[in-house]
Design an enzyme around this catalytic site. Structure first.
Site, PDB file in Angstrom:
ATOM      1  CB  CYS A 154      41.230  47.202  36.286  1.00  0.00           C
ATOM      2  SG  CYS A 154      39.940  46.641  37.417  1.00  0.00           S
TER       3      CYS A 154
HETATM    4  N1  LIG Z   1      37.945  41.231  35.106  1.00  0.00           N
HETATM    5  C1  LIG Z   1      38.802  42.230  35.217  1.00  0.00           C
HETATM    6  O1  LIG Z   1      38.611  43.329  34.648  1.00  0.00           O
HETATM    7  C2  LIG Z   1      40.051  42.060  36.029  1.00  0.00           C
HETATM    8  C3  LIG Z   1      41.052  43.033  35.914  1.00  0.00           C
HETATM    9  C4  LIG Z   1      42.221  42.891  36.683  1.00  0.00           C
HETATM   10  C5  LIG Z   1      42.349  41.802  37.514  1.00  0.00           C
HETATM   11  N2  LIG Z   1      41.346  40.888  37.613  1.00  0.00           N
HETATM   12  C6  LIG Z   1      41.537  39.756  38.529  1.00  0.00           C
HETATM   13  O2  LIG Z   1      41.895  38.617  37.754  1.00  0.00           O
HETATM   14  C7  LIG Z   1      41.368  37.436  38.356  1.00  0.00           C
HETATM   15  C8  LIG Z   1      40.515  36.713  37.321  1.00  0.00           C
HETATM   16  O3  LIG Z   1      39.478  37.593  36.919  1.00  0.00           O
HETATM   17  P1  LIG Z   1      38.488  37.235  35.721  1.00  0.00           P
HETATM   18  O4  LIG Z   1      37.698  38.462  35.485  1.00  0.00           O
HETATM   19  O5  LIG Z   1      39.234  36.611  34.592  1.00  0.00           O
HETATM   20  O6  LIG Z   1      37.569  36.127  36.443  1.00  0.00           O
HETATM   21  P2  LIG Z   1      36.565  35.054  35.775  1.00  0.00           P
HETATM   22  O7  LIG Z   1      36.123  35.518  34.449  1.00  0.00           O
HETATM   23  O8  LIG Z   1      35.524  34.800  36.802  1.00  0.00           O
HETATM   24  O9  LIG Z   1      37.478  33.739  35.604  1.00  0.00           O
HETATM   25  C9  LIG Z   1      37.953  33.044  36.743  1.00  0.00           C
HETATM   26  C10 LIG Z   1      38.829  31.883  36.319  1.00  0.00           C
HETATM   27  O10 LIG Z   1      39.215  31.177  37.517  1.00  0.00           O
HETATM   28  C11 LIG Z   1      38.695  29.837  37.480  1.00  0.00           C
HETATM   29  N3  LIG Z   1      38.141  29.532  38.813  1.00  0.00           N
HETATM   30  C12 LIG Z   1      37.014  30.011  39.348  1.00  0.00           C
HETATM   31  N4  LIG Z   1      36.862  29.560  40.617  1.00  0.00           N
HETATM   32  C13 LIG Z   1      37.917  28.774  40.863  1.00  0.00           C
HETATM   33  C14 LIG Z   1      38.329  28.014  41.986  1.00  0.00           C
HETATM   34  N5  LIG Z   1      37.626  27.973  43.123  1.00  0.00           N
HETATM   35  N6  LIG Z   1      39.472  27.324  41.890  1.00  0.00           N
HETATM   36  C15 LIG Z   1      40.180  27.360  40.771  1.00  0.00           C
HETATM   37  N7  LIG Z   1      39.831  28.049  39.659  1.00  0.00           N
HETATM   38  C16 LIG Z   1      38.724  28.755  39.731  1.00  0.00           C
HETATM   39  C17 LIG Z   1      37.619  29.834  36.440  1.00  0.00           C
HETATM   40  O11 LIG Z   1      37.530  28.503  35.921  1.00  0.00           O
HETATM   41  P3  LIG Z   1      36.145  27.929  35.306  1.00  0.00           P
HETATM   42  O12 LIG Z   1      35.763  28.881  34.206  1.00  0.00           O
HETATM   43  O13 LIG Z   1      36.536  26.603  34.820  1.00  0.00           O
HETATM   44  O14 LIG Z   1      35.180  27.909  36.442  1.00  0.00           O
HETATM   45  C18 LIG Z   1      38.148  30.861  35.432  1.00  0.00           C
HETATM   46  O15 LIG Z   1      39.110  30.262  34.613  1.00  0.00           O
HETATM   47  C19 LIG Z   1      40.589  37.891  39.603  1.00  0.00           C
HETATM   48  O16 LIG Z   1      41.405  37.802  40.729  1.00  0.00           O
HETATM   49  C20 LIG Z   1      40.290  39.370  39.306  1.00  0.00           C
HETATM   50  O17 LIG Z   1      40.153  40.133  40.470  1.00  0.00           O
HETATM   51  C21 LIG Z   1      40.211  40.975  36.865  1.00  0.00           C
END
Ligand SMILES: NC(=O)c1ccc[n+]([C@@H]2O[C@H](COP(=O)([O-])OP(=O)(O)OC[C@H]3O[C@@H](n4cnc5c(N)ncnc54)[C@H](OP(=O)(O)O)[C@@H]3O)[C@@H](O)[C@H]2O)c1
Length: 358
Positions: A154
């Protein structure tokens, strides 16, 4: 793609913040067939249990366990905590699937950088080299010939869009570059973090991860690829007491004077055919871009310096929206497919076909 010319999708990590935005976009995308959602702790629930606010806007989908991943879908989006996708992406690619990774595990090009900045040993070196870094407003059509697209972070998205044309055009003039950037707390995902509790963040602002933010090498890598050589770059990040949004301000110190007109013209020409980059006459505000895939940018040229400001929605332009823009480009759809707000939904903030304000 399947025989009905619909793309069947798998979302690995579909129950998180970026997964939710991805679902909202894909469910209204005209060429999407089935959607499989995989997650960890929420497996077994239905997606409308996890996100009740989506009730009425999409069909319910049972969330599958990531341990029971099947390879039926054509295209997989991965949205997992960093380090986790290494367990899935090499196999998906080996199965002939296309993957768009929203996380950071394939954005950098060297395993040494992963050891230094992410603290883990990267185990799929070949894919690190062969992937494309998916900054969708900058790539050419011919760049979309890869099975793996590493969707940019981001902060890098917001920072690089205005900065790339300046480095491309004026690299010899640059003495140093410094970016000060701000994020809402959804940038950290939905898992519980005590320092992000409402009581900690409400009414508060703080710097974090100084000199160790993982988006710094990502930005530097791209700047070097467009011509920045041996010039100091600094990057500092701050948390704002808001849910969503990235705001980035970059100051470039110059050897000589440049004019407002020549710098602004450089940026306008770079993005003349980019529907999601809007060049503003005043510094952008976060509220202009929230809920959209736009990146709003502004340039101000002063005495031997340029100040660039930009704003995006971290979950859309900085994640799910750009991922769908990359999907559209990969499949040669109009890149705006599924990504422009309907006329009725955002009456005040959306300016159709506006590239520059009058
Ligand atoms: N948030 C942002 O603004 C943003 C922007 C750009 C990129 N990203 C990147 O996108 C990715 C996801 O971000 P997010 O914000 O969507 O994260 P999040 O809200 O924490 O969601 C994480 C997802 O991964 C699953 N998960 C968590 N731990 C896991 C594990 N050990 N093995 C398999 N699945 C697992 C979770 O499943 P459960 O819910 O079932 O636990 C959930 O579906 C990250 O790498 C982050 O750096 C995020």
């Amino acid at each position: 793609m399947n025989t009905q010319n619909k793309i069947n999708i798998g979302i690995i990590g579909g129950s998180g913040y970026t997964g939710k935005e991805l679902l909202k976009i894909l469910f209204n995308h005209p060429v999407i067939g089935t959607i499989d959602i995989y997650a960890q702790s929420s497996a077994g629930n239905s997606i409308l249990d996890i996100f009740p606010e989506l009730n009425g806007s999409m069909d319910d989908i049972q969330i599958k366990s990531i341990n029971n991943l099947d390879y039926a879908a054509d295209l997989f989006f991965t949205a997992l905590p960093h380090g986790e996708t290494l367990n899935y992406i090499p196999r998906l690619i080996a199965e002939g699937k296309t993957v768009i990774d929203i996380g950071g595990d394939y954005r950098l090009s060297s395993s040494e950088l992963y050891k230094q900045w992410y603290g883990f040993e990267h185990t799929s070196y070949e894919l690190l080299k062969s992937k494309v870094y998916g900054l969708a407003d900058v790539l050419k059509d011919s760049d979309y010939n890869h099975d793996l697209i590493a969707n940019p972070g981001c902060y890098p998205t917001a920072t690089l869009i205005p900065l790339i044309p300046i480095v491309e055009q004026f690299s010899e003039e640059i003495i140093s570059i410094s970016t000060v950037a701000y994020s809402g707390v959804s940038g950290a995902g939905k898992s519980l973090k005590p320092d992000l509790l409402f009581a900690e963040m409400f009414g508060n602002v703080k710097a974090y991860n100084l000199n160790k933010h993982r988006h710094e090498p990502e930005i530097v890598q791209v700047l070097q690829s467009v011509g920045l050589r041996n010039k100091p770059y600094s990057f500092s990040t701050h948390l704002l007491p808001i849910t969503t949004g990235i705001y980035s301000t970059t100051t470039i110190h110059l050897e000589n004077e440049l004019s407002q007109n020549e710098v602004e013209t450089t940026i306008i020409e770079k993005y003349s055919s980019s529907p999601f980059v809007r060049i503003r006459k005043t510094p952008p505000e976060l509220k202009w871009v929230l809920g959209t895939n736009f990146c709003d940018i502004h340039v101000s040229v002063g005495p031997k310096r340029i100040i660039l400001t930009s704003a995006i929605d971290n979950l859309i332009k900085g994640a799910a929206g750009q991922a769908v823009q990359n999907m559209n480009r990969l499949y040669s759809f109009d890149q705006t497919t599924g990504l422009l707000p309907s006329r009725n939904s955002i009456p005040l903030l959306y300016e159709e076909n506006v590239k520059t304000e009058q």
